[in-house]
Design a protein around this motif. Structure first.
Motif, PDB file in Angstrom:
ATOM      1  N   ARG A   4       0.845  -1.207   0.000  1.00 29.59           N
ATOM      2  CA  ARG A   4       0.000   0.000   0.000  1.00 29.59           C
ATOM      3  C   ARG A   4       0.873   1.247   0.000  1.00 29.59           C
ATOM      4  NH1 ARG A   4      -2.675  -1.952   5.382  1.00 29.59           N
ATOM      5  NH2 ARG A   4      -0.481  -2.529   5.548  1.00 29.59           N
ATOM      6  N   THR A  23       4.935   7.194   1.746  1.00 30.59           N
ATOM      7  CA  THR A  23       4.743   6.283   2.881  1.00 30.59           C
ATOM      8  C   THR A  23       5.312   4.931   2.455  1.00 30.59           C
ATOM      9  OG1 THR A  23       2.508   5.824   2.104  1.00 30.59           O
ATOM     10  CG2 THR A  23       2.727   7.349   3.948  1.00 30.59           C
ATOM     11  N   HIS A 212      -0.858  10.692   9.035  1.00 34.62           N
ATOM     12  CA  HIS A 212      -0.764  11.431   7.766  1.00 34.62           C
ATOM     13  C   HIS A 212      -0.562  10.497   6.572  1.00 34.62           C
ATOM     14  CE1 HIS A 212      -0.928  15.736   8.546  1.00 34.62           C
ATOM     15  NE2 HIS A 212      -0.288  15.539   9.682  1.00 34.62           N
ATOM     16  N   THR A 213      -1.248  10.818   5.487  1.00 30.16           N
ATOM     17  CA  THR A 213      -1.014  10.160   4.191  1.00 30.16           C
ATOM     18  C   THR A 213      -0.056  11.073   3.404  1.00 30.16           C
ATOM     19  OG1 THR A 213      -2.806  11.392   3.150  1.00 30.16           O
ATOM     20  CG2 THR A 213      -3.387   9.269   4.152  1.00 30.16           C
TER      21      THR A 213
END
Length: 292
Positions: A4, A23, A212-213
């Motif tokens: 992801r 990320t 946070h993204t």
């Protein structure tokens, strides 16, 4: 393993600022499982891989590679991460089992594990000699060291933030970071405004802890400068080792080295540093390599 993890490439202030935000939780966790790293090594490797991935996406050619190599006098000795322009990375560490007491603020002492030494950035486009840039390690905490590389070796005013958050089981809960750079034609006043904003960022790990993204991180960092996203790219851990590559590596050791392996009269095992895959060569197969 499906991941992801992803990265955003963006500009802001009408193209005067460029930014990479990512990320890398699944990538850092995959590395931890492959190498069974201690918490400090997991944090160090996660940070280094995030930096390599953000720098890798900026490569021009399909087969270009970038390698970040850290060699220090601390107990971790050396760590390396190699990324390509497609969003994949692989990493290895000389001593993945380092354990040190936490720092006074409770954070992992990555700088203590790395020590003093050199950061090398190797850009390889597969056409002859790779380009190598080197800087002294500032802190061994990785982000400051990559930042120093940009300002000293490439003379690009940059801000680099990297973080890895571990949970109680010492698996990776969150990992990621950002690289923000001013382009040569940026207005002087922009630098002051940007510096003021970045002073509010105390710890990337805390930002990751807040959930946070990449999108919200970009907005948090550069919201005042009208950011525009140009690319979103998936990221993952990937090792491209193969029996053929290992054969080439053995041949490159030279005749003497292969003869010495044959003289043991037993099968020889070669292990890939990046994914721990094992390749076994019988005495007969080694003799075939010697003929080649």
């Amino acid at each position: 393993m499906s991941s992801r993890d992803y990265l955003l490439r963006a500009t802001a202030a009408e193209g005067q600022i460029r930014a990479f935000v990512c990320t890398t939780r699944d990538t850092a966790e995959e590395q931890r499982k492959l190498h069974n790293t201690s918490p400090i090594a997991t944090a160090a490797m996660g940070r280094l891989m995030s930096a390599a991935l953000m720098m890798g996406v900026d490569l021009k050619g399909d087969k270009d590679l970038i390698t970040l190599s850290v060699k220090g006098d601390g107990p971790m000795k050396s760590l390396v991460a190699t990324a390509d322009s497609h969003g994949t990375v692989k990493a290895a560490c000389a001593n993945p089992y380092v354990i040190l007491p936490a720092k006074a603020d409770g954070h992992l002492d990555v700088g203590g594990a790395v020590g003093k030494g050199i950061l090398s950035v190797i850009r390889d486009n597969g056409l002859g000699e790779p380009y190598v840039g080197q800087t002294q390690l500032l802190s061994g905490e990785i982000a400051e060291d990559v930042n120093a590389y940009f300002s000293i070796s490439e003379q690009i005013p940059s801000s680099v933030g990297l973080g890895v958050l571990l949970n109680k089981e010492n698996t990776v809960e969150a990992s990621g970071g950002f690289i923000i750079q001013l382009l040569p034609f940026a207005e002087e006043s922009l630098l002051d405004k940007l510096e003021e904003k970045l002073k509010t960022v105390h710890s990337v790990t805390d930002l990751l802890k807040d959930g946070h993204t990449p999108e919200s991180l970009l907005e948090f960092l550069l919201g005042d400068f009208s950011p525009e996203i140009h690319e979103k790219r998936e990221l993952s851990y990937f090792c491209n080792c193969s029996r053929e590559r290992v054969e080439k590596a053995l041949i490159s050791l030279g005749k003497k080295e292969i003869e010495s392996l044959i003289s043991d009269h037993k099968a020889q095992e070669v292990r890939c540093d990046f994914c721990n895959k094992r390749y076994v060569f019988t005495e007969k197969e080694l003799e075939e390599l010697l003929k080649r």
